[in-house]
Design a protein around this motif. Sequence first.
Motif, mmCIF file in Angstrom:
data_model
loop_
_atom_site.group_PDB
_atom_site.id
_atom_site.type_symbol
_atom_site.label_atom_id
_atom_site.label_comp_id
_atom_site.label_asym_id
_atom_site.label_seq_id
_atom_site.Cartn_x
_atom_site.Cartn_y
_atom_site.Cartn_z
ATOM 1 N N UNK A 1 10.836 34.044 -37.930
ATOM 2 C CA UNK A 1 12.291 34.026 -37.491
ATOM 3 C C UNK A 1 12.785 32.189 -37.556
ATOM 4 N N UNK A 2 11.753 31.468 -37.287
ATOM 5 C CA UNK A 2 12.395 29.960 -37.554
ATOM 6 C C UNK A 2 12.359 29.917 -39.010
ATOM 7 N N UNK A 3 11.464 30.368 -39.896
ATOM 8 C CA UNK A 3 11.377 30.054 -41.285
ATOM 9 C C UNK A 3 12.683 30.663 -41.875
ATOM 10 N N UNK A 4 13.164 31.757 -41.533
ATOM 11 C CA UNK A 4 14.298 32.498 -42.315
ATOM 12 C C UNK A 4 15.653 31.829 -41.806
ATOM 13 N N UNK A 5 15.617 31.323 -40.536
ATOM 14 C CA UNK A 5 16.599 30.691 -40.200
ATOM 15 C C UNK A 5 17.174 29.479 -40.905
ATOM 16 N N UNK A 6 16.270 28.776 -41.473
ATOM 17 C CA UNK A 6 16.487 27.669 -42.413
ATOM 18 C C UNK A 6 16.542 28.126 -43.897
ATOM 19 N N UNK A 7 15.708 28.928 -43.875
ATOM 20 C CA UNK A 7 15.720 29.566 -45.883
ATOM 21 C C UNK A 7 17.060 30.029 -46.084
ATOM 22 N N UNK A 8 17.682 30.919 -44.982
ATOM 23 C CA UNK A 8 19.062 31.302 -45.204
ATOM 24 C C UNK A 8 20.181 30.306 -45.579
ATOM 25 N N UNK A 9 19.977 29.237 -45.384
ATOM 26 C CA UNK A 9 21.067 28.279 -45.581
ATOM 27 C C UNK A 9 21.441 28.293 -47.030
ATOM 28 N N UNK A 10 20.590 28.856 -47.988
ATOM 29 C CA UNK A 10 20.995 28.748 -49.365
ATOM 30 C C UNK A 10 22.322 29.683 -49.365
ATOM 31 N N UNK A 11 22.812 30.536 -48.472
ATOM 32 C CA UNK A 11 24.121 31.012 -48.757
ATOM 33 C C UNK A 11 25.192 30.411 -47.960
ATOM 34 N N UNK B 1 1.856 28.957 -41.604
ATOM 35 C CA UNK B 1 2.256 27.525 -41.255
ATOM 36 C C UNK B 1 2.383 26.658 -42.372
ATOM 37 N N UNK B 2 1.734 26.835 -43.454
ATOM 38 C CA UNK B 2 1.820 26.063 -44.599
ATOM 39 C C UNK B 2 3.414 26.297 -44.901
ATOM 40 N N UNK B 3 3.834 27.706 -45.086
ATOM 41 C CA UNK B 3 4.993 28.368 -45.419
ATOM 42 C C UNK B 3 6.270 27.363 -44.789
ATOM 43 N N UNK B 4 6.021 27.190 -43.436
ATOM 44 C CA UNK B 4 6.984 26.436 -42.557
ATOM 45 C C UNK B 4 7.005 25.042 -42.937
ATOM 46 N N UNK B 5 5.821 24.282 -43.281
ATOM 47 C CA UNK B 5 5.769 23.042 -43.954
ATOM 48 C C UNK B 5 6.516 22.872 -45.055
ATOM 49 N N UNK B 6 6.285 23.715 -46.089
ATOM 50 C CA UNK B 6 6.890 23.644 -47.442
ATOM 51 C C UNK B 6 8.377 23.780 -47.312
ATOM 52 N N UNK B 7 8.721 24.672 -46.405
ATOM 53 C CA UNK B 7 10.319 24.950 -46.204
ATOM 54 C C UNK B 7 10.946 23.527 -45.655
ATOM 55 N N UNK B 8 10.241 22.941 -44.701
ATOM 56 C CA UNK B 8 10.568 21.737 -44.077
ATOM 57 C C UNK B 8 10.544 20.611 -45.024
ATOM 58 N N UNK B 9 9.632 20.611 -46.058
ATOM 59 C CA UNK B 9 9.617 19.333 -47.205
ATOM 60 C C UNK B 9 10.657 19.748 -48.000
ATOM 61 N N UNK C 1 11.152 22.398 -38.467
ATOM 62 C CA UNK C 1 10.410 23.067 -39.435
ATOM 63 C C UNK C 1 8.886 22.512 -39.243
ATOM 64 N N UNK C 2 8.829 21.111 -39.801
ATOM 65 C CA UNK C 2 7.724 20.523 -39.892
ATOM 66 C C UNK C 2 6.669 20.504 -38.723
ATOM 67 N N UNK C 3 7.372 20.512 -37.389
ATOM 68 C CA UNK C 3 6.808 20.567 -36.085
ATOM 69 C C UNK C 3 6.187 22.024 -36.022
ATOM 70 N N UNK C 4 7.114 23.083 -36.070
ATOM 71 C CA UNK C 4 6.704 24.384 -35.927
ATOM 72 C C UNK C 4 5.453 24.439 -36.930
ATOM 73 N N UNK C 5 5.403 24.106 -38.027
ATOM 74 C CA UNK C 5 4.443 24.395 -39.088
ATOM 75 C C UNK C 5 3.212 23.792 -38.601
ATOM 76 N N UNK C 6 3.170 22.402 -38.212
ATOM 77 C CA UNK C 6 2.075 21.908 -37.706
ATOM 78 C C UNK C 6 1.460 22.464 -36.299
ATOM 79 N N UNK C 7 2.389 22.822 -35.485
ATOM 80 C CA UNK C 7 1.992 23.557 -34.082
ATOM 81 C C UNK C 7 1.271 24.697 -34.697
ATOM 82 N N UNK C 8 1.833 25.489 -35.677
ATOM 83 C CA UNK C 8 1.069 26.839 -36.037
ATOM 84 C C UNK C 8 -0.297 26.580 -36.591
ATOM 85 N N UNK C 9 -0.288 25.513 -37.415
ATOM 86 C CA UNK C 9 -1.713 25.456 -38.009
ATOM 87 C C UNK C 9 -2.593 24.769 -36.860
ATOM 88 N N UNK C 10 -2.231 24.172 -36.064
ATOM 89 C CA UNK C 10 -3.079 23.808 -34.945
ATOM 90 C C UNK C 10 -3.530 24.687 -33.909
#
Length: 502
Positions: free
Chosen positions: A298-308, A370-378, A480-489
């Motif tokens: 849900x975190x990923x899509x919260x930021x991905x949907x900024x496109x609209x 985790x990689x998906x969240x990191x790329x979204x953050x980038x 996003x970057x923090x969540x991605x790194x946390x998930x990878x860890x």
Amino acid sequence: MNNASQAVAPGVPDFPDTLGHPRPLWMLFMTEFWERFAIYSVSWALALYIVAQFYHGDPSGQAWASKIYGAYTALVYATGIFGGYIADKVIGYQRSILLGAVVMAIGLFTVMLPSRDAMLYGLSMVIVGDGLFKPNISSMVGQLYRPDDERRDRGFTLFYMGINAGAFAAPLVTGWMASYFTSTPLVENYRIVFGAAGAGMVLSFLWFWFGRRGLRGVGRPPQGAEGKQRVLWVIGGMALSVPIIYFVLAQIGAIGLQWLLGLLFIGVAVMLLGEAARQGRVQVQRVVAMLIIFAFNLLFWMFYFQLGTSFNFLAETMVDRKMFGGWSFPVGWFQSISPLAIIVLAPGVSIIWALLARRHKEPSIPRKFGLGLVFNGLGFLVLVYALARLIDPQGLIPFWPLAACYVLQTVGELCLSPIGLSMVTKLAPPKLVGLAMGGWFLSLAVGGNLSGLLAGHISGATGMTAASALDGFTFSFWLLAGAGVLLLLISPLINRLMHGVK
């Protein structure tokens, strides 16, 4: 763009092949193409239309427009839970798709009316109609193949390309129409977009209506439910649902909806854990792992949907869109970048996973997320850099940072989205796979609604500025970057909870 259930009906007919696949696949491909054309036309234009039509272009309308867009997005995903049940238990897939298409078309034409109430009622009809349409057209693809048919995955891949082809074409065609179709200013042309979307749903309906005979009974009503009385029940239920959805959009709002979605999500989690507890410790831990991934999803899509929302406002007011010969790149065309990137990059990503798998180095499910969240953050990091360093004297950033953001987000989507539904079928209790699938879509719904709240905060009371965009996108990057790194860890821990599920 990724709601493909893999249900299989017993007694699959022996369909004739076209291009190596059951012939009805291509009918479903085009039916879905036009439905996605309609939905993605609305997605790029809705927030911009609200500001132009009801606030006369005043940026102070961006916050309300963002919240309406987020709530609309959330409810489109949430109602799919009920649409799937109606198709399974009440009227069958074919009738569900046809009813959904009709109601969506009526809703889209209603959105054209220059009235706030008409727009909200129209959106409510689109939400209710798509709840019947979207999950069931996807489910029917799986019903064309026997469980052991090796063409099955390739068939879903082709159908997925139909989804993205419709998503790619919609902003290009309707964005051009909104900019150039008449001699009136752009702000007066968004209704043309909704009209084109309604026409797309009419084409979707007709394609399925005339092509459904080729399905040879697949998707027909359950045994004993062939009568038309049940169809009337569903029509009555839809008629009651539309004003309820309208009330949610007009009165409860995004914050109230967030509470409703949150409570629903907790209820789904409790039911899944309760069923898992009856099957033992391993199943409980698998459900816990799935719920943890839902939270990150849900975190990923919260930021991905900024496109609209916020990305659209950025493109409209703060991106230098002047091209060769003085031509201005239409705002809506930015949203064709993501589906184009999926079409181009998806084969390469699949090849990379396959090569890593041969070397026993393919990332696990939580690591891919985790990689998906990191790329979204980038993607947000590129925008942060542009807003901090590349603003010109006219207050505009170059074209390329927003385009690069869309591409990076798409790479993140390819790491995360294609494996989501497969993960659910592997980790959910066998008796509640359907409920767990509803939980997956509910996580997207929660993310969609949060996206509207975030965009509304970025715009504030007076509209988006370079400073507010920089602050909002900086926050987005770090979360996003923090969540991605946390998930990878914590991936090793989640892998242990999954007990061998890959």
